[in-house]
Motif scaffolding. Structure first.
Motif, short mmCIF file in Angstrom:
data_model
loop_
_atom_site.label_atom_id
_atom_site.label_comp_id
_atom_site.label_asym_id
_atom_site.label_seq_id
_atom_site.Cartn_x
_atom_site.Cartn_y
_atom_site.Cartn_z
N CYS A 105 8.20 8.45 -42.23
CA CYS A 105 9.55 7.98 -42.76
C CYS A 105 9.48 6.74 -42.44
O CYS A 105 9.68 6.04 -43.58
CB CYS A 105 10.55 7.81 -41.02
SG CYS A 105 11.13 9.98 -41.74
N TYR A 106 8.98 5.88 -42.05
CA TYR A 106 8.99 4.70 -41.55
C TYR A 106 7.71 3.65 -42.47
O TYR A 106 8.29 3.20 -43.19
CB TYR A 106 8.11 3.57 -40.26
CG TYR A 106 7.65 2.47 -40.63
CD1 TYR A 106 8.31 1.44 -40.08
CD2 TYR A 106 6.92 2.04 -39.89
CE1 TYR A 106 8.69 -0.15 -40.61
CE2 TYR A 106 6.01 0.72 -40.40
CZ TYR A 106 7.24 0.04 -40.23
OH TYR A 106 7.05 -1.71 -39.77
N LEU A 107 6.32 5.04 -42.77
CA LEU A 107 5.58 3.60 -44.24
C LEU A 107 6.42 4.07 -45.54
O LEU A 107 5.89 3.43 -46.00
CB LEU A 107 4.41 5.13 -43.73
CG LEU A 107 3.35 4.80 -42.71
CD1 LEU A 107 1.98 6.03 -42.33
CD2 LEU A 107 3.31 3.10 -42.77
N LYS A 108 7.26 5.21 -45.52
CA LYS A 108 8.04 5.30 -46.85
C LYS A 108 9.59 4.47 -46.72
O LYS A 108 9.20 4.24 -47.67
CB LYS A 108 8.43 6.57 -46.74
CG LYS A 108 7.04 7.91 -46.99
CD LYS A 108 8.00 9.02 -47.17
CE LYS A 108 6.88 10.21 -47.58
NZ LYS A 108 7.21 11.93 -47.02
N ALA A 109 9.88 4.30 -45.72
CA ALA A 109 10.90 2.81 -45.57
C ALA A 109 10.31 1.75 -45.82
O ALA A 109 10.51 1.28 -46.97
CB ALA A 109 11.57 3.25 -44.37
N LEU A 110 8.97 1.17 -45.60
CA LEU A 110 8.32 0.58 -45.71
C LEU A 110 7.47 0.29 -47.18
O LEU A 110 8.49 -0.68 -48.05
CB LEU A 110 6.72 0.33 -45.17
CG LEU A 110 6.71 -0.80 -44.65
CD1 LEU A 110 7.67 -1.82 -43.92
CD2 LEU A 110 5.05 -0.91 -43.98
N ASN A 111 7.59 1.50 -47.77
CA ASN A 111 7.63 1.15 -49.52
C ASN A 111 8.48 1.39 -50.31
O ASN A 111 8.22 0.33 -51.18
CB ASN A 111 6.41 2.52 -49.65
CG ASN A 111 5.35 2.86 -50.73
OD1 ASN A 111 5.01 1.49 -50.70
ND2 ASN A 111 5.37 4.08 -51.79
N THR A 294 16.72 16.49 -43.95
CA THR A 294 17.07 15.58 -42.94
C THR A 294 16.31 14.60 -43.03
O THR A 294 17.05 13.27 -42.41
CB THR A 294 17.39 16.10 -42.07
OG1 THR A 294 17.34 17.79 -42.26
CG2 THR A 294 18.67 15.93 -40.97
N TRP A 295 14.87 14.65 -43.30
CA TRP A 295 13.94 12.82 -42.74
C TRP A 295 14.56 12.34 -43.39
O TRP A 295 14.47 11.13 -43.53
CB TRP A 295 12.80 13.62 -42.90
CG TRP A 295 12.53 14.39 -41.43
CD1 TRP A 295 12.03 16.15 -41.92
CD2 TRP A 295 12.12 14.40 -40.49
NE1 TRP A 295 11.55 16.46 -40.89
CE2 TRP A 295 11.61 15.74 -39.65
CE3 TRP A 295 11.53 13.06 -39.93
CZ2 TRP A 295 11.23 15.22 -38.44
CZ3 TRP A 295 11.15 13.08 -38.38
CH2 TRP A 295 11.22 14.64 -37.61
N ASP A 296 15.14 12.72 -44.73
CA ASP A 296 15.10 12.21 -46.16
C ASP A 296 16.57 10.25 -45.88
O ASP A 296 16.57 9.51 -46.23
CB ASP A 296 15.57 12.28 -47.22
CG ASP A 296 14.56 12.56 -48.03
OD1 ASP A 296 13.58 12.99 -47.70
OD2 ASP A 296 15.12 14.20 -48.54
N VAL A 297 16.95 11.07 -44.39
CA VAL A 297 18.48 10.87 -44.19
C VAL A 297 17.65 9.66 -43.25
O VAL A 297 18.14 8.35 -43.92
CB VAL A 297 19.11 11.44 -43.08
CG1 VAL A 297 20.09 10.20 -42.38
CG2 VAL A 297 19.64 12.82 -43.62
N ARG A 298 16.57 9.27 -42.37
CA ARG A 298 16.21 8.40 -41.48
C ARG A 298 15.76 7.25 -42.86
O ARG A 298 15.44 6.39 -42.96
CB ARG A 298 15.03 8.57 -40.74
CG ARG A 298 15.15 9.37 -38.98
CD ARG A 298 16.30 8.30 -38.61
NE ARG A 298 15.52 7.80 -38.51
CZ ARG A 298 15.48 7.64 -36.60
NH1 ARG A 298 15.59 8.44 -36.29
NH2 ARG A 298 15.50 6.45 -36.12
N ILE A 299 14.65 8.78 -43.79
CA ILE A 299 13.86 7.16 -44.62
C ILE A 299 14.90 6.28 -45.43
O ILE A 299 14.93 4.66 -45.70
CB ILE A 299 13.45 8.24 -45.42
CG1 ILE A 299 12.29 8.98 -44.64
CG2 ILE A 299 12.08 6.56 -46.46
CD1 ILE A 299 11.38 10.03 -45.91
N ASN A 300 16.43 6.84 -46.18
CA ASN A 300 16.75 6.06 -47.06
C ASN A 300 17.53 5.32 -45.86
O ASN A 300 18.10 4.11 -46.39
CB ASN A 300 17.70 7.15 -47.36
CG ASN A 300 17.22 7.81 -48.98
OD1 ASN A 300 17.30 7.29 -50.27
ND2 ASN A 300 16.51 9.16 -48.39
N LEU A 301 18.10 5.41 -44.75
CA LEU A 301 19.33 4.02 -44.33
C LEU A 301 18.21 3.63 -43.62
O LEU A 301 18.59 1.65 -43.51
CB LEU A 301 20.08 5.52 -43.59
CG LEU A 301 20.94 6.58 -43.27
CD1 LEU A 301 22.26 6.21 -42.37
CD2 LEU A 301 21.75 5.87 -44.11
#
Ligand code: ADP
Ligand code: MG
Ligand code: MG
Length: 488
Positions: A105-111, A294-301
């Protein structure tokens, strides 16, 4: 210093005490939902000890004193991005199910771009008073979804009420107090955790809303939360003392309820209301992410402008693996440069081993099989019920692939004193002896990039107790209860 015995009450006095505990607790919101299938949304009195439990005053003061050091330590760990991310990356390969997912999730958010450098942390450092060393020893440091700060204040008030009204005294109807006034200390955690949340709200309002107090806190909760009244207590303090609205949304529903404005700095809105702080009272266990969305919640927020409490990195800094690494002096001194502070916190450490192929790890692999009774084996999990104890350790290790051993730490057991306090749960009294765990709350607001700590506070305490025969004391899980201390 001598310790007072617990009050000795006759059967009639005990019954009256139980009646008064129940009435006071129910009147003041010391409540939770019972476990399914009985739940039916009818709250009951939270399991509670009927007396306060003794704790040495100097150890309590020490636990408060070191909370600011612990907060600073964990803030510094997050701002050493390269060090932390290397550890988490390695850990992800042995704990794919949770650390690995959060890391992903962190890597995707970073991206996608992480636009908010400031993050907020509401923490709880947990200890047991160890009978062998006569000192508090740290069980763990929690950086996500710390609970019971709301109810804890009410437990202290309950015990104080009982004391002031003579219910702990066994001399009939003469009202006399059993404990002195300053022996029962009431936690201000409900108010102080709310103030911690407000530091994030205020920072956001000042920076993005010209100081206008019009943003909200979005509390992300679990479906069927049994501990809702603990969360509500904080929410109501935030409303009363800071005039800030909190909206509650269940983790699986978040994405259908929020909008992120990509054209306006990734601001996060909930039903049109601008969210300054995303406060997770969820998202600490793999079972909560039972649908991929649900994992997308973490990434998006994570990519929104709101301040996260906690951010993914702050959550990950609370991994048990990090706690184990900090017991090495050379690592700890990377994050704290003051010897006095280092000594103060290392005093509270137990021996913790990795289970990797380092020298310490190889020693631990031997100890786990030869002396399991001295240890608890912990995975990278939160929320109770995940550890393996004593002679269950060898069979457990044999049952999993060796490649997963590194995902665990091996920790020496603390030896808490057994007290003859009595637990009231479901109207029944349990008097098999209890052991207690002290938690100290803290809040800090900091810049994850620069390491600047904008705010650092101690935020009250919690005492939880459990019957001495059970390994774990989850209050919600039904093993434990809320308690408060009498300081001697
Ligand atoms: P979690 O993050 O799931 O709460 P903990 O590390 O707090 O995990 O462990 C859960 C419980 O196990 C603690 O509340 C405590 O009762 C017991 N426990 C954990 N570590 C120790 C220890 N070193 N000695 C004795 N009991 C422990
Ligand atoms: Mg924990
Ligand atoms: Mg714990």
């Amino acid at each position: 210093m001598s310790v007072k015995e617990f009050p000795s009450l006759n059967e009639q006095q005990l019954q009256r005490l139980v009646y008064e505990v129940t009435q006071f607790g129910l009147s003041n919101g010391l409540i939770m939902y019972p476990p399914a299938p009985y739940s039916n949304y009818q709250p009951v009195l939270a399991p509670i000890t009927i007396y306060p439990t003794p704790l040495p005053r100097d150890q309590f003061l020490k636990s408060l004193d070191i909370q600011l050091i612990y907060n600073k330590l964990y803030a510094n760990i997050v701002s050493e991005n390269e060090w932390l991310t290397n550890i988490i990356k390695t850990l992800s390969s042995s704990d794919k199910d949770f650390t690995g997912k959060l890391w992903d999730c962190y890597l995707k958010a970073l991206n996608n771009g992480i636009v908010q450098d400031v993050s907020l942390s509401l923490t709880r450092s947990d200890y047991m008073y160890d009978e062998l060393s006569n000192q508090i020893k740290q069980v763990e440091f929690n950086t996500v979804s710390v609970s019971f700060g709301g109810l804890s204040s009410k437990v202290g008030k309950t015990h104080q009420y009982l004391n002031q009204n003579g219910l702990y005294s066994n001399n009939g109807d003469n009202i006399s107090t059993y404990y002195k006034e300053n022996e029962i200390v009431i936690s201000e955690s409900d108010e102080k955790l709310a103030t911690g949340l407000y530091t994030g709200v205020k920072y956001y309002n000042d920076k993005y809303l010209n100081g206008e107090n019009k943003s909200i806190v979005l509390m992300i909760i679990q479906p069927n939360e049994r501990n809702a009244f603990d969360q509500r207590a904080i929410e109501y303090q935030l409303s009363k003392n800071h005039n800030v609205i909190t909206k509650r949304v269940e983790l699986p529903n978040v994405l259908s309820m929020v909008k992120i404005d990509k054209n306006n700095s990734n601001k996060l809105y909930y039903q049109g209301l601008e969210v300054s702080v995303v406060y997770y009272r969820s998202a600490y266990g793999p079972s909560e992410f039972n649908q991929p969305e649900t994992w997308d919640v973490r990434i998006n927020l994570e990519s929104s402008l709101s301040i996260k409490c906690p951010s993914l990195l702050t959550q990950l800094s609370g991994s048990k693996k990090i706690q184990q690494l900090l017991t090495k002096k050379d690592i700890l001194s990377k994050f704290i440069d003051n010897d006095l502070e280092i000594n103060k916190i290392t005093d509270t450490f137990c021996k913790i081993y990795p289970l990797d192929e380092s020298n310490d790890g190889l020693l631990a692999r031997k100890l786990a099989f030869e002396k399991p009774d001295n240890f608890v084996l912990k995975p990278q999990r939160e929320g109770g019920g995940n550890n393996i104890y004593k002679d269950d350790i060898p069979n457990f290790l044999n049952s999993i692939p060796k490649s997963e051993w590194e995902a665990y730490i091996l920790m020496e057991l603390i030896h808490p004193k057994i007290h003859n306090n009595i637990i009231l749960r479901n109207g029944e009294l349990l008097n098999d002896g209890i052991v207690s765990e002290l938690g100290i709350f803290g809040t800090y607001l900091f810049n994850e990039k620069t390491g600047e700590i904008l705010n650092n506070n101690v935020a009250g305490h919690l005492l939880r107790s459990k019957t001495s025969s059970s390994n774990e004391g989850g209050v919600a899980a039904g093993f434990g209860c809320v308690d408060n201390m009498y300081l001697y």
